[in-house]
Design an enzyme around this catalytic site. Structure first.
Site, mmCIF file in Angstrom:
data_model
loop_
_atom_site.group_PDB
_atom_site.id
_atom_site.type_symbol
_atom_site.label_atom_id
_atom_site.label_comp_id
_atom_site.label_asym_id
_atom_site.label_seq_id
_atom_site.Cartn_x
_atom_site.Cartn_y
_atom_site.Cartn_z
ATOM 1 C CG ASP A 1 38.515 39.113 42.872
ATOM 2 O OD1 ASP A 1 37.839 39.116 43.580
ATOM 3 O OD2 ASP A 1 39.271 39.851 42.374
ATOM 4 C CG HIS B 1 47.549 38.339 43.609
ATOM 5 N ND1 HIS B 1 48.615 39.148 44.225
ATOM 6 C CD2 HIS B 1 46.509 38.821 43.865
ATOM 7 C CE1 HIS B 1 47.779 40.145 44.845
ATOM 8 N NE2 HIS B 1 46.359 39.846 44.749
HETATM 9 N N1 CMC Z 1 45.779 34.150 32.444
HETATM 10 C C1 CMC Z 1 46.757 33.725 31.677
HETATM 11 N N2 CMC Z 1 47.889 34.322 31.391
HETATM 12 C C2 CMC Z 1 48.331 35.149 32.560
HETATM 13 C C3 CMC Z 1 47.385 35.370 33.671
HETATM 14 C C4 CMC Z 1 46.195 34.909 33.432
HETATM 15 N N3 CMC Z 1 44.979 35.136 34.368
HETATM 16 N N4 CMC Z 1 47.858 36.015 34.616
HETATM 17 C C5 CMC Z 1 49.148 36.326 34.434
HETATM 18 N N5 CMC Z 1 49.475 35.624 32.932
HETATM 19 C C6 CMC Z 1 50.601 35.397 32.231
HETATM 20 C C7 CMC Z 1 50.864 36.514 31.685
HETATM 21 O O1 CMC Z 1 50.673 36.500 30.362
HETATM 22 C C8 CMC Z 1 52.715 36.634 31.644
HETATM 23 O O2 CMC Z 1 53.056 35.484 30.637
HETATM 24 P P1 CMC Z 1 54.290 35.903 29.905
HETATM 25 O O3 CMC Z 1 55.683 35.694 31.104
HETATM 26 O O4 CMC Z 1 54.615 34.553 29.053
HETATM 27 O O5 CMC Z 1 54.549 37.111 29.433
HETATM 28 C C9 CMC Z 1 52.801 36.173 32.773
HETATM 29 O O6 CMC Z 1 51.628 35.196 33.355
HETATM 30 C C10 CMC Z 1 53.058 37.227 34.026
HETATM 31 O O7 CMC Z 1 52.154 37.929 33.963
HETATM 32 P P2 CMC Z 1 52.000 39.717 34.368
HETATM 33 O O8 CMC Z 1 50.962 40.350 33.815
HETATM 34 O O9 CMC Z 1 53.374 40.014 34.107
HETATM 35 O O10 CMC Z 1 51.549 39.538 35.908
HETATM 36 P P3 CMC Z 1 51.234 40.793 36.613
HETATM 37 O O11 CMC Z 1 51.845 40.548 38.234
HETATM 38 O O12 CMC Z 1 51.620 42.125 36.179
HETATM 39 O O13 CMC Z 1 49.595 40.575 36.878
HETATM 40 C C11 CMC Z 1 47.440 40.158 37.537
HETATM 41 C C12 CMC Z 1 49.010 40.312 37.996
HETATM 42 C C13 CMC Z 1 46.444 39.939 38.487
HETATM 43 C C14 CMC Z 1 46.996 41.542 36.942
HETATM 44 C C15 CMC Z 1 47.288 39.023 36.341
HETATM 45 O O14 CMC Z 1 47.625 37.839 36.685
HETATM 46 C C16 CMC Z 1 45.829 39.141 35.694
HETATM 47 O O15 CMC Z 1 45.480 39.575 34.914
HETATM 48 N N6 CMC Z 1 44.961 37.981 36.372
HETATM 49 C C17 CMC Z 1 43.465 38.180 35.756
HETATM 50 C C18 CMC Z 1 42.711 39.117 36.306
HETATM 51 C C19 CMC Z 1 42.380 38.721 37.885
HETATM 52 O O16 CMC Z 1 42.120 37.585 38.389
HETATM 53 N N7 CMC Z 1 42.680 39.889 38.759
HETATM 54 C C20 CMC Z 1 42.513 39.838 40.106
HETATM 55 C C21 CMC Z 1 43.528 39.836 41.305
HETATM 56 S S1 CMC Z 1 43.047 39.377 42.824
HETATM 57 C C22 CMC Z 1 42.017 40.732 43.266
HETATM 58 C C23 CMC Z 1 42.911 41.911 43.451
HETATM 59 O O17 CMC Z 1 43.837 42.007 44.592
HETATM 60 O O18 CMC Z 1 42.598 43.020 43.065
#
Ligand code: CMC
Length: 429
Positions: free
Chosen positions: A363, A306
């Site tokens: 989720d 998240h």
């Molecule tokens: N699985 C594997 N790796 C992950 C995941 C995941 N679900 N989420 C983040 N990472 C890794 C990412 O690759 C990055 O790694 P590195 O530091 O090596 O580059 C690190 O963790 C940070 O990720 P980020 O993309 O910079 O984090 P963010 O804050 O931009 O993204 C997120 C947050 C929710 C979009 C992401 O965690 C994700 O894509 N999760 C899966 C989709 C999901 O479950 N979304 C629902 C969120 S809750 C409902 C809502 O409020 O909408």
């Protein structure tokens, strides 16, 4: 202690910028005057460090796993309040008294019907249309039906907000009916908000539909948990669309579109699809954990991580218990749930996820509950939208009532060619 920050730039100048403190002590450097005085802008792709507004609606402490609507902890609301009571709280800024709540409920109840002309729109959609496409389109099209309302802009927005709260369950249930080829069930205004939704979803003209009070209770809780989440992608979208003075239907339709994506509300659908994929693959979770850790694979564990919660998602804790309770009471044994449990344990024990503070989010569990309720996978995000609606309305209202509001218009750093020549088409290679 100073309430200003100094910024020294590479032009040798130092700029003094005000520091703003929120009611929970969070700090922001106010850069509103920066470009005017220095010609510099701040750059923050993804807005992870950028506050777009002052807001009194929802507080989140992502490190501590705290979520409060108008100061009230989500745990308390999930236990004691109803979804409509929570909606009133979000939209109006305080809990309603008994009469106010009754009036709010009945205002919403009398607007549950859709124009028959709206019903005919559904004929134009293909049977396999994604229900989020239907939801966004029908919500936006309501603008065409409510054009010349009498009253002040505030009164018109309020009435349209009530209409949205009332009609979104009808629009959503009819999108489902369309997908299964069943006749649309009209709302029954003797039922409560969640009862009515379940009735319109699963009721049939040929037999009595018995509404399970446990489903109503769990659905109500789920809607509360999703009701607001401060400046997330869809809410920021609603605010920015509202900033152009677009009408409430257009604003909410834009929020629905933003919610649809798999990194936001669409994740609940993706969670089930991922669990199904693991099952079809033989049920082993190890391979998928490894894939999620490999950036090159492009695969992420859906329902994990998240932007704000870097400890646990408090909504996930509440829903996790509800999920177990519901499956127990319904005597549902879902093989996907076993895979989900295994996946969760494996991920939580893995350094990759621990180092990046990736925990299950709301989720991860909501999809399993919706599945047990009989809601089709592609309608999960619709359920999220039903819950998020009062939050979107509250933010649009807060934006509109801010006397200092301005159109949302971020800046950029241009990286293209400074000047390019127009080459006539016959001279191009
Ligand atoms: N699985 C594997 N790796 C992950 C995941 C995941 N679900 N989420 C983040 N990472 C890794 C990412 O690759 C990055 O790694 P590195 O530091 O090596 O580059 C690190 O963790 C940070 O990720 P980020 O993309 O910079 O984090 P963010 O804050 O931009 O993204 C997120 C947050 C929710 C979009 C992401 O965690 C994700 O894509 N999760 C899966 C989709 C999901 O479950 N979304 C629902 C969120 S809750 C409902 C809502 O409020 O909408």
């Amino acid at each position: 202690m100073t309430d200003t920050a100094e910024l020294k730039l590479d032009n040798g100048e130092t700029y003094e910028l005000p520091v703003i403190t929120g009611s929970a002590g969070e700090k922001a450097v106010d850069v509103t005057s920066l470009r005017g005085s220095s010609k510099y802008i701040t750059l923050d792709p993804g807005y992870g460090n950028t506050g777009s507004c002052l807001s009194a609606i929802t507080f989140i402490d992502g490190e501590k796993g705290v979520l409060r609507y108008r100061g009230i902890p989500i745990e308390t609301l999930a236990e004691k309040a109803s979804f409509l009571e929570t909606s009133y709280l979000l939209i109006n800024g305080r809990l309603p008294n008994k009469t106010e709540l009754e009036n709010f409920q009945s205002e919403i109840t009398i607007h549950t019907m859709l124009y028959e002309d709206v019903k005919s729109f559904y004929d134009g959609f293909p049977r396999d249309a994604h229900p989020m496409a239907i939801l966004a389109s029908v919500v936006c099209s309501l603008s065409a039906f409510y054009q010349d309302e009498e009253g002040s802009p505030e009164e018109v927005s309020y009435l349209n907000s009530i209409r949205l709260m009332a009609k979104l369950p009808t629009i959503a249930a009819w999108a489902y009916k369309k997908s299964v080829g069943h006749p649309f069930v009209y709302p029954n205004n003797s039922l409560s908000y969640c009862e009515n939704f379940l009735y319109m979803m699963f009721g049939l003209p040929v037999e009595e539909y018995e509404i399970d009070p446990l489903l109503v209770e769990v659905l109500d809780t789920l809607l509360i948990l999703h009701a607001d989440h401060e400046q997330n992608c869809s809410t920021s979208t609603v605010r920015i669309v509202r900033s152009s003075m677009a009408n409430m239907f257009a604003c909410i339709a834009s929020g629905i579109c933003a919610l649809w994506g798999s990194r936001h509300g669409g994740a609940n659908q993706r969670v089930i699809e991922m669990l199904q994929r693991i099952r079809e693959d033989g049920g082993g979770t190890k391979k998928f954990i490894e894939m999620a850790k490999d950036r090159e694979s492009g695969f992420r564990l859906m329902g994990f991580g998240h932007r704000v919660y870097k400890n646990f998602d408090p909504r996930a804790l509440i829903i996790k218990d509800k999920c177990a309770e519901l499956l127990n009471k319904l005597k549902v044994s879902d093989p996907l749930l076993d895979i989900a449990r295994e996946l969760q344990e494996a991920a939580l024990a893995d350094d990759y996820f621990a180092e990046r503070k990736l925990y299950p989010n709301v989720d991860f569990y909501s999809g399993i509950i919706y599945r047990a309720m009989g809601i089709p996978v592609n309608a999960f995000t619709v359920m999220f939208a039903l819950g998020r609606l009062p939050g979107w309305i509250a933010h649009a209202k807060e934006y509109t009532e801010d006397p200092k509001n301005r159109i949302g218009r971020p800046r950029q750093i241009y990286t293209g060619p400074e000047q390019a020549e127009y080459v006539p088409i016959e001279d191009r290679g």
